[in-house]
Scaffold this active site. Sequence first.
Site, PDB file in Angstrom:
ATOM      1  N   ILE A   1       0.829  -1.192   0.000  1.00 44.85           N
ATOM      2  CA  ILE A   1       0.000   0.000   0.000  1.00 44.85           C
ATOM      3  C   ILE A   1       0.868   1.249   0.000  1.00 44.85           C
ATOM      4  CG2 ILE A   1      -1.874   1.231   1.127  1.00 44.85           C
ATOM      5  CD1 ILE A   1      -2.531  -1.636   0.078  1.00 44.85           C
ATOM      6  N   LYS A   2       0.648   2.092  -0.983  1.00 43.16           N
ATOM      7  CA  LYS A   2       1.388   3.339  -1.090  1.00 43.16           C
ATOM      8  C   LYS A   2       0.615   4.424  -0.342  1.00 43.16           C
ATOM      9  CE  LYS A   2       4.303   4.902  -4.939  1.00 43.16           C
ATOM     10  NZ  LYS A   2       4.313   5.140  -6.383  1.00 43.16           N
TER      11      LYS A   2
END
Length: 225
Positions: free
Chosen positions: A82-83
Amino acid sequence: MRLFLDTANLDEIREIARWGILSGVTTNPTLLAKEGKDVRQVIVEICEIVDGPVSMEVVSTEAEGMVREAREYAAWHPNVIIKIPMTAEGLAATAVLARENIRVNMTLIFNPNQALFAALAGATYVSPFLGRLDDISTDGMELIREVVAVFRADSNIHTQVLAASLRHPRHIVEAAKAGADVATCPPAVIRKALKHPLTDIGLERFLNDWKQLEAVLAKEAVRAS
């Protein structure tokens, strides 16, 4: 140092994955919007092409929304990372996700304090944007060196440095020399890094010499017959 590809284009990912040099892929909302396809389908297909981390970025700006998105995206495939953007809300979201063992790539890092805070919050990766710093006449590679030095000085930090916003082939080498764990590159930069005019000249010469040898051997075979 490992190489990630910075794109959401499936054809480009397949092409370069075939070379055997890719360890992961980074995407962002801009890259995914360019493809104009179902985002979940694209991310899952990327995960099936490349057996490594694939970054999917949240678009919420508040921690609660980031966490909600992150849980959804992480369920798509075990390789999804997850960015999260480097903001106060992003740090809060990262701390929650780290406790849930959801891996985070904290993006838009532009100074060592931001990288340190991301590591303390539990990010798996930090992404310093060296090319964008170069664009404003600041030494982006110095940021990579500083972040690496900060992390190596503390044995409790296990966050990896992911050099991002690479603009040309030399950035790859310099990031490796600076101690980055990963460099993520656009396909065009990787293609340029692969090519060298002396390689092309050398290959052409070898093939021409081989053809000449084949011609000589063919003539000798005719005489012998």
